[in-house]
Design a protein around this motif. Structure first.
Motif, PDB file in Angstrom:
ATOM      1  N   MET A   1     -69.725 -85.327  31.348  1.00  0.00           N
ATOM      2  CA  MET A   1     -68.292 -85.563  31.383  1.00  0.00           C
ATOM      3  C   MET A   1     -67.652 -84.486  32.269  1.00  0.00           C
ATOM      4  O   MET A   1     -67.943 -83.305  32.114  1.00  0.00           O
ATOM      5  CB  MET A   1     -67.731 -85.490  29.953  1.00  0.00           C
ATOM      6  CG  MET A   1     -66.245 -85.677  29.867  1.00  0.00           C
ATOM      7  SD  MET A   1     -65.580 -85.615  28.161  1.00  0.00           S
ATOM      8  CE  MET A   1     -66.053 -87.205  27.548  1.00  0.00           C
ATOM      9  N   LYS A   2     -66.775 -84.927  33.141  1.00  0.00           N
ATOM     10  CA  LYS A   2     -66.052 -83.984  33.991  1.00  0.00           C
ATOM     11  C   LYS A   2     -65.063 -83.192  33.128  1.00  0.00           C
ATOM     12  O   LYS A   2     -64.498 -83.739  32.173  1.00  0.00           O
ATOM     13  CB  LYS A   2     -65.255 -84.722  35.059  1.00  0.00           C
ATOM     14  CG  LYS A   2     -66.057 -85.511  36.039  1.00  0.00           C
ATOM     15  CD  LYS A   2     -65.093 -86.215  36.993  1.00  0.00           C
ATOM     16  CE  LYS A   2     -65.812 -87.289  37.764  1.00  0.00           C
ATOM     17  NZ  LYS A   2     -64.857 -88.031  38.591  1.00  0.00           N
ATOM     18  N   PRO A   3     -64.819 -81.933  33.474  1.00  0.00           N
ATOM     19  CA  PRO A   3     -63.841 -81.153  32.701  1.00  0.00           C
ATOM     20  C   PRO A   3     -62.463 -81.814  32.636  1.00  0.00           C
ATOM     21  O   PRO A   3     -61.824 -81.812  31.577  1.00  0.00           O
ATOM     22  CB  PRO A   3     -63.786 -79.819  33.447  1.00  0.00           C
ATOM     23  CG  PRO A   3     -65.126 -79.698  34.089  1.00  0.00           C
ATOM     24  CD  PRO A   3     -65.510 -81.107  34.465  1.00  0.00           C
ATOM     25  N   ILE A   4     -62.012 -82.428  33.727  1.00  0.00           N
ATOM     26  CA  ILE A   4     -60.679 -83.058  33.718  1.00  0.00           C
ATOM     27  C   ILE A   4     -60.669 -84.283  32.801  1.00  0.00           C
ATOM     28  O   ILE A   4     -59.666 -84.577  32.149  1.00  0.00           O
ATOM     29  CB  ILE A   4     -60.205 -83.393  35.155  1.00  0.00           C
ATOM     30  CG1 ILE A   4     -58.701 -83.655  35.172  1.00  0.00           C
ATOM     31  CG2 ILE A   4     -60.975 -84.556  35.743  1.00  0.00           C
ATOM     32  CD1 ILE A   4     -57.855 -82.452  34.881  1.00  0.00           C
ATOM     33  N   GLU A   5     -61.798 -84.977  32.713  1.00  0.00           N
ATOM     34  CA  GLU A   5     -61.905 -86.115  31.797  1.00  0.00           C
ATOM     35  C   GLU A   5     -61.849 -85.632  30.351  1.00  0.00           C
ATOM     36  O   GLU A   5     -61.155 -86.212  29.509  1.00  0.00           O
ATOM     37  CB  GLU A   5     -63.214 -86.860  32.074  1.00  0.00           C
ATOM     38  CG  GLU A   5     -63.414 -88.074  31.189  1.00  0.00           C
ATOM     39  CD  GLU A   5     -64.741 -88.774  31.460  1.00  0.00           C
ATOM     40  OE1 GLU A   5     -64.935 -89.873  30.899  1.00  0.00           O
ATOM     41  OE2 GLU A   5     -65.599 -88.232  32.185  1.00  0.00           O
ATOM     42  N   GLU A   6     -62.573 -84.560  30.069  1.00  0.00           N
ATOM     43  CA  GLU A   6     -62.529 -83.996  28.724  1.00  0.00           C
ATOM     44  C   GLU A   6     -61.124 -83.526  28.376  1.00  0.00           C
ATOM     45  O   GLU A   6     -60.641 -83.745  27.260  1.00  0.00           O
ATOM     46  CB  GLU A   6     -63.519 -82.833  28.590  1.00  0.00           C
ATOM     47  CG  GLU A   6     -63.543 -82.279  27.175  1.00  0.00           C
ATOM     48  CD  GLU A   6     -64.528 -81.142  26.979  1.00  0.00           C
ATOM     49  OE1 GLU A   6     -64.750 -80.776  25.816  1.00  0.00           O
ATOM     50  OE2 GLU A   6     -65.058 -80.615  27.975  1.00  0.00           O
ATOM     51  N   PHE A   7     -60.446 -82.893  29.330  1.00  0.00           N
ATOM     52  CA  PHE A   7     -59.060 -82.452  29.154  1.00  0.00           C
ATOM     53  C   PHE A   7     -58.186 -83.629  28.724  1.00  0.00           C
ATOM     54  O   PHE A   7     -57.463 -83.550  27.741  1.00  0.00           O
ATOM     55  CB  PHE A   7     -58.566 -81.842  30.476  1.00  0.00           C
ATOM     56  CG  PHE A   7     -57.125 -81.435  30.497  1.00  0.00           C
ATOM     57  CD1 PHE A   7     -56.708 -80.250  29.893  1.00  0.00           C
ATOM     58  CD2 PHE A   7     -56.177 -82.211  31.143  1.00  0.00           C
ATOM     59  CE1 PHE A   7     -55.382 -79.863  29.932  1.00  0.00           C
ATOM     60  CE2 PHE A   7     -54.843 -81.831  31.190  1.00  0.00           C
ATOM     61  CZ  PHE A   7     -54.451 -80.653  30.581  1.00  0.00           C
ATOM     62  N   ARG A   8     -58.304 -84.738  29.455  1.00  0.00           N
ATOM     63  CA  ARG A   8     -57.512 -85.932  29.140  1.00  0.00           C
ATOM     64  C   ARG A   8     -57.815 -86.443  27.732  1.00  0.00           C
ATOM     65  O   ARG A   8     -56.911 -86.742  26.949  1.00  0.00           O
ATOM     66  CB  ARG A   8     -57.811 -87.019  30.166  1.00  0.00           C
ATOM     67  CG  ARG A   8     -57.110 -88.315  29.868  1.00  0.00           C
ATOM     68  CD  ARG A   8     -57.444 -89.390  30.909  1.00  0.00           C
ATOM     69  NE  ARG A   8     -57.229 -90.669  30.295  1.00  0.00           N
ATOM     70  CZ  ARG A   8     -58.151 -91.610  30.170  1.00  0.00           C
ATOM     71  NH1 ARG A   8     -59.357 -91.433  30.657  1.00  0.00           N
ATOM     72  NH2 ARG A   8     -57.875 -92.732  29.582  1.00  0.00           N
ATOM     73  N   TYR A   9     -59.094 -86.533  27.389  1.00  0.00           N
ATOM     74  CA  TYR A   9     -59.460 -87.064  26.083  1.00  0.00           C
ATOM     75  C   TYR A   9     -59.139 -86.096  24.946  1.00  0.00           C
ATOM     76  O   TYR A   9     -58.825 -86.535  23.836  1.00  0.00           O
ATOM     77  CB  TYR A   9     -60.927 -87.498  26.049  1.00  0.00           C
ATOM     78  CG  TYR A   9     -61.113 -88.856  26.679  1.00  0.00           C
ATOM     79  CD1 TYR A   9     -60.609 -90.000  26.071  1.00  0.00           C
ATOM     80  CD2 TYR A   9     -61.768 -88.999  27.901  1.00  0.00           C
ATOM     81  CE1 TYR A   9     -60.757 -91.256  26.644  1.00  0.00           C
ATOM     82  CE2 TYR A   9     -61.920 -90.249  28.485  1.00  0.00           C
ATOM     83  CZ  TYR A   9     -61.416 -91.371  27.860  1.00  0.00           C
ATOM     84  OH  TYR A   9     -61.555 -92.609  28.422  1.00  0.00           O
ATOM     85  N   LEU A  10     -59.205 -84.818  25.211  1.00  0.00           N
ATOM     86  CA  LEU A  10     -58.806 -83.854  24.182  1.00  0.00           C
ATOM     87  C   LEU A  10     -57.318 -83.980  23.873  1.00  0.00           C
ATOM     88  O   LEU A  10     -56.907 -83.942  22.707  1.00  0.00           O
ATOM     89  CB  LEU A  10     -59.143 -82.425  24.622  1.00  0.00           C
ATOM     90  CG  LEU A  10     -60.619 -82.057  24.561  1.00  0.00           C
ATOM     91  CD1 LEU A  10     -60.855 -80.711  25.246  1.00  0.00           C
ATOM     92  CD2 LEU A  10     -61.111 -82.026  23.125  1.00  0.00           C
ATOM     93  N   ILE A  11     -56.500 -84.145  24.919  1.00  0.00           N
ATOM     94  CA  ILE A  11     -55.060 -84.354  24.697  1.00  0.00           C
ATOM     95  C   ILE A  11     -54.845 -85.623  23.878  1.00  0.00           C
ATOM     96  O   ILE A  11     -54.080 -85.626  22.910  1.00  0.00           O
ATOM     97  CB  ILE A  11     -54.302 -84.424  26.032  1.00  0.00           C
ATOM     98  CG1 ILE A  11     -54.279 -83.051  26.703  1.00  0.00           C
ATOM     99  CG2 ILE A  11     -52.875 -84.953  25.829  1.00  0.00           C
ATOM    100  CD1 ILE A  11     -53.753 -83.077  28.119  1.00  0.00           C
ATOM    101  N   LEU A  12     -55.523 -86.686  24.240  1.00  0.00           N
ATOM    102  CA  LEU A  12     -55.390 -87.949  23.516  1.00  0.00           C
ATOM    103  C   LEU A  12     -55.823 -87.802  22.059  1.00  0.00           C
ATOM    104  O   LEU A  12     -55.142 -88.272  21.144  1.00  0.00           O
ATOM    105  CB  LEU A  12     -56.216 -89.035  24.210  1.00  0.00           C
ATOM    106  CG  LEU A  12     -56.193 -90.416  23.565  1.00  0.00           C
ATOM    107  CD1 LEU A  12     -54.784 -90.989  23.532  1.00  0.00           C
ATOM    108  CD2 LEU A  12     -57.144 -91.350  24.309  1.00  0.00           C
ATOM    109  N   ALA A  13     -56.947 -87.121  21.826  1.00  0.00           N
ATOM    110  CA  ALA A  13     -57.449 -86.954  20.455  1.00  0.00           C
ATOM    111  C   ALA A  13     -56.480 -86.155  19.597  1.00  0.00           C
ATOM    112  O   ALA A  13     -56.185 -86.531  18.452  1.00  0.00           O
ATOM    113  CB  ALA A  13     -58.824 -86.264  20.487  1.00  0.00           C
TER     114      ALA A  13
END
Length: 156
Positions: A1-13
């Motif tokens: 997982m790309k860091p920016i993708e994880e960033f997006r999903y962490l915000i969503l979670a």
């Protein structure tokens, strides 16, 4: 997982869990998180026109939160007042019951914030807030939040 993708999903979670906790706490009051946001914004900025309210809400992506306000008016929590000189000019204010529920919302939010502070365990929020503002300010919801903070421009 790309860091920016994880960033997006962490915000969503985090957003989803926060909204779930808030929704569960508001349910006994018969309110949704969006309705609670309207009551809080009205408390802080009333009287407001419908369009002015829309510019301050994060929960609504449309400029006119009329259906949301209609439900709160029907519940007796918000009052619409028409200007006697210009019937097109309508302002919104909280009713006595709306003010009472707004105080309960503040208590619920304070409990949620205490839970979040426990999870953060004394870490500084300065850097994460600056990062999130820089992203959010590029979008209408971020601009609404900047206006609520009293920033004259989205960048603050």
């Amino acid at each position: 997982m790309k860091p920016i993708e994880e960033f997006r999903y962490l915000i969503l979670a985090v957003q989803r869990e926060g909204n779930r906790l808030l929704g569960a706490a508001l349910r006994p009051l018969g309110l949704t998180p969006s309705q609670a946001e309207v009551l809080r914004v009205l408390h802080d900025h009333q009287p407001l026109t419908l369009s002015a309210l829309g510019r301050l809400l994060v929960c609504e992506t449309t400029a006119s939160p009329s259906r949301l306000v209609d439900r709160l008016v029907a519940q007796g929590l918000v009052e619409r007042t028409t200007d006697p000189d210009d019937r097109r000019f309508v302002t919104l204010t909280l009713t006595a019951e709306g003010r009472r529920l707004e105080r309960e919302i503040v208590a619920i939010e304070d409990r949620l914030y205490a839970t979040l502070e426990e999870l953060i365990a004394g870490r500084s929020l300065e850097e994460p807030l600056a990062l999130l503002r820089s992203v959010a300010d590029a979008f209408p919801s971020g601009e609404a939040l900047a206006r609520r903070r009293g920033d004259t421009s989205p960048a603050g």
